[in-house]
Write an enzyme that holds these catalytic residues in place. Structure first.
Site, short mmCIF file in Angstrom:
data_model
loop_
_atom_site.label_atom_id
_atom_site.label_comp_id
_atom_site.label_asym_id
_atom_site.label_seq_id
_atom_site.Cartn_x
_atom_site.Cartn_y
_atom_site.Cartn_z
N ASP A 1 26.33 10.24 -14.93
CA ASP A 1 25.27 10.78 -15.79
C ASP A 1 24.09 11.01 -14.86
OD1 ASP A 1 23.22 11.29 -17.60
OD2 ASP A 1 23.78 9.69 -18.98
N ARG B 1 31.94 9.57 -21.37
CA ARG B 1 30.88 10.34 -22.05
C ARG B 1 30.91 11.75 -21.46
NH1 ARG B 1 27.17 7.03 -21.50
NH2 ARG B 1 25.94 7.70 -19.72
N HIS C 1 19.68 14.05 -28.03
CA HIS C 1 18.21 13.93 -28.10
C HIS C 1 17.58 15.20 -27.60
CE1 HIS C 1 18.38 13.26 -23.72
NE2 HIS C 1 19.40 12.47 -23.96
N ASP D 1 20.14 16.80 -17.97
CA ASP D 1 20.73 15.50 -18.34
C ASP D 1 22.21 15.73 -18.64
OD1 ASP D 1 21.32 12.99 -19.29
OD2 ASP D 1 20.08 13.15 -21.10
N HIS E 1 23.57 2.19 -19.58
CA HIS E 1 22.55 2.56 -18.59
C HIS E 1 22.81 1.84 -17.26
CE1 HIS E 1 19.58 3.94 -21.95
NE2 HIS E 1 20.49 4.84 -21.67
N GLU F 1 28.39 15.11 -21.59
CA GLU F 1 27.04 15.48 -22.05
C GLU F 1 26.64 16.85 -21.53
OE1 GLU F 1 23.91 12.88 -20.58
OE2 GLU F 1 22.58 13.52 -22.21
N HIS G 1 26.18 5.01 -29.40
CA HIS G 1 24.83 5.61 -29.32
C HIS G 1 24.80 6.89 -30.14
CE1 HIS G 1 26.57 8.44 -26.42
NE2 HIS G 1 27.08 7.39 -25.79
N TYR H 1 33.66 3.92 -25.61
CA TYR H 1 33.51 2.83 -24.63
C TYR H 1 34.35 1.64 -25.07
CZ TYR H 1 29.52 5.87 -23.93
OH TYR H 1 28.73 6.99 -23.75
N ASP I 1 0.81 -1.22 0.00
CA ASP I 1 0.00 0.00 0.00
C ASP I 1 0.84 1.27 0.00
OD1 ASP I 1 1.02 -0.35 2.46
OD2 ASP I 1 -0.84 0.00 3.57
N HIS J 1 14.18 12.12 -22.38
CA HIS J 1 14.20 11.89 -23.83
C HIS J 1 12.90 12.51 -24.32
CE1 HIS J 1 16.99 8.23 -23.03
NE2 HIS J 1 17.63 9.36 -23.03
N GLU K 1 26.16 14.56 -26.54
CA GLU K 1 26.77 13.61 -25.61
C GLU K 1 27.58 12.51 -26.30
OE1 GLU K 1 23.84 10.91 -23.77
OE2 GLU K 1 22.27 12.19 -24.59
N1 GLY Z 1 20.69 10.03 -19.20
C1 GLY Z 1 20.15 9.42 -20.35
C2 GLY Z 1 20.75 9.95 -21.58
O1 GLY Z 1 21.80 10.55 -21.54
O2 GLY Z 1 20.19 9.86 -22.64
MN MN Z 2 21.10 12.24 -22.68
MN MN Z 3 22.53 11.45 -19.79
#
Ligand code: GLY
Ligand code: MN
Ligand code: MN
Length: 442
Positions: free
Chosen positions: A262, A410, A356, A273, A245, A412, A352, A393, A42, A363, A389
């Site tokens: 991140d 990375r 975005h 982000d 992730h 970003e 990647h 890797y 609950d 996103h 970003e």
């Molecule tokens: N934190 C998710 C991305 O960078 O897209």
């Molecule tokens: Mn991102």
């Molecule tokens: Mn990110």
């Protein structure tokens, strides 16, 4: 100014009018609020409002429904939870239908108990009904039940709309271009998040668990008014950074490794982000710095190119050219450089996309207009906010010099497209080798 939204109620009213202006004549739009989600028995997760509903109302309670009627006149109607002293003692204050009308500037408000009886009357005799069919099966059933009631009551002069339209595209196109007040909130979400990244750099130490750094970040967010992270924070030491992730955040930080963070705050519904990667002990090794400076060069080249008329395909190409050239110069890629660039050889290690849209969702919504090459060619326009970003890797299995193995990097930032070019909203999070080493000096 509403304390939840930080945006004036008049702006939400204007958004509803702007949406209704795009709806067909004699139509009705239905946009439901989010629901609470059970975490365990609950107890519920901290409530997250449906972002389309929030964009149009600023209303922060679950279970409500926005109805927009476009007829001779335009009308905004809200169904919401009733005031209930007993429930409110247990679970918190409710706005109630009466106060919602004046505080949020709706034309009419009702309590949810009236929904079944009244909703069909708003849908009756309209040519079209607009809603996000398929995104919420319970709500789909409610709308279809209303349509059935109308179809079965022809003798009483009731008729159901013949056309169902997906409302998402209309709302998502609006959300893609941020207003000055949205940009102000996003700037603040970025300031809080940049400070959290600085604090993480200063707290970093060999022997700490990743979750201890995460705790610093979440404290910085919450203490400054952003009670939620916009997404699960990633604190990834060493090779964990090669898992895109990674959110386990339960391993020990080692002195000679990098840590990738991140993490972004959600403030008044809007996401930041930001990713930064830095040495646990505050000093880059030669090989770490080589790769780091390459990712940074790619990121800076892409950011410098951002302006109205550019697009994600151009951004991806710039990143690929810089990264492929750098990897070739480091001996990680071999062969003919021109051909390697054409083949987008960097993609082997930059797995990647370059970025975005960013906004109420991390996103964020809005078409990328992916063409047959699966490239993102929608032109950037002033008021769009996006992430840039790039990353590299090399997991432990990567076929590279052992000095580069197990490294994930990375970087970003959150970029606002302006008339003149761009504004980097996350500029306060340190990112050059010298700035990072300076802030981490004990
Ligand atoms: N934190 C998710 C991305 O960078 O897209
Ligand atoms: Mn991102
Ligand atoms: Mn990110």
């Amino acid at each position: 100014m509403n304390k939840h939204t930080r945006i004036d109620v008049t702006e939400f009213v204007k958004r509803r009018f702007d949406l209704m202006a795009q709806m067909p004549e004699n139509s009705v739009a239905l946009i439901p609020a989010g629901k609470e989600v059970t975490r365990s028995r609950d107890t519920e997760f901290l409530f997250c409002q449906d972002k389309d509903f929030y964009y149009l109302t600023g209303f922060h309670e679950p279970d409500a429904l926005l109805v927009l009627v476009k007829s001779i006149e335009c009308e905004s109607i809200l169904f919401c939870r009733a005031k209930d002293p007993e429930q409110e003692v247990w679970h918190g204050r409710r706005v109630g239908a009466e106060q919602a009308e004046s505080e949020f500037n709706f034309d009419v408000t009702y309590e949810l108990a009236e929904l079944e009886q009244i909703l069909p009357l708003y849908i009756n005799n309209r040519d079209a009904v607009l809603f996000a069919q398929g995104s919420n099966s319970e709500f789909d059933s409610l709308v279809f039940a209303c349509l059935d009631i109308l179809r079965g009551a022809g003798k009483q002069g009731l008729t159901a709309p013949k056309t169902i339209i997906d409302i998402r595209d209309l709302i998502h196109e609006m959300r893609l271009i941020k207003s000055p007040s949205e940009i102000k909130v996003m700037r603040e979400a970025n300031e809080i998040s940049a400070n959290a990244h600085k604090r993480a750099m200063q707290a970093s130490e060999q022997g700490l668990f990743e979750y201890q750094i995460e705790a610093d970040i979440l404290h910085e967010f919450a203490y400054n008014g952003a009670r939620s992270a916009a997404y699960g924070s990633i604190v990834a030491g060493g090779e964990n950074a090669t898992i895109l992730h990674y959110t386990d955040n339960d391993e020990v930080l080692m002195s000679d490794e990098l840590v990738l963070i991140d993490a972004g705050a959600e403030l008044a519904g809007y996401a930041a982000d930001i990713t930064r990667t830095f040495p646990v002990n505050g000093k880059f090794t030669k090989h770490q710095a080589q790769l780091y400076n390459l990712v940074l060069a790619a990121q800076e080249a892409v950011i410098a190119s951002i302006k109205p008329g550019s697009n994600f395909a151009i951004a991806n190409d710039i990143a690929n050219t810089v990264l492929t050239t750098g990897l070739y110069e480091l001996g990680i890629l071999t062969g003919d450089l021109k051909q390697l660039i054409i083949d987008k050889a960097s993609k082997q290690y930059f797995i990647h996309g370059i970025g975005h849209w960013l906004g109420l969702d991390v996103h964020d919504v809005g078409d990328y207009q992916i063409n047959e090459d699966r490239q993102q060619v929608r032109e950037f326009q002033p008021g769009m906010v996006l992430t840039i970003e790039p990353g590299l890797y090399f997991d432990g299995e990567a076929n590279v010099d052992e000095n580069y193995q197990g490294i994930g990097i990375r970087i970003e930032d959150n970029i606002l497209v302006t008339e003149a070019g761009y504004e980097n909203l996350s500029v306060n999070a340190p990112k050059t080798v010298s700035d990072i080493e300076a802030i981490m000096k004990k």
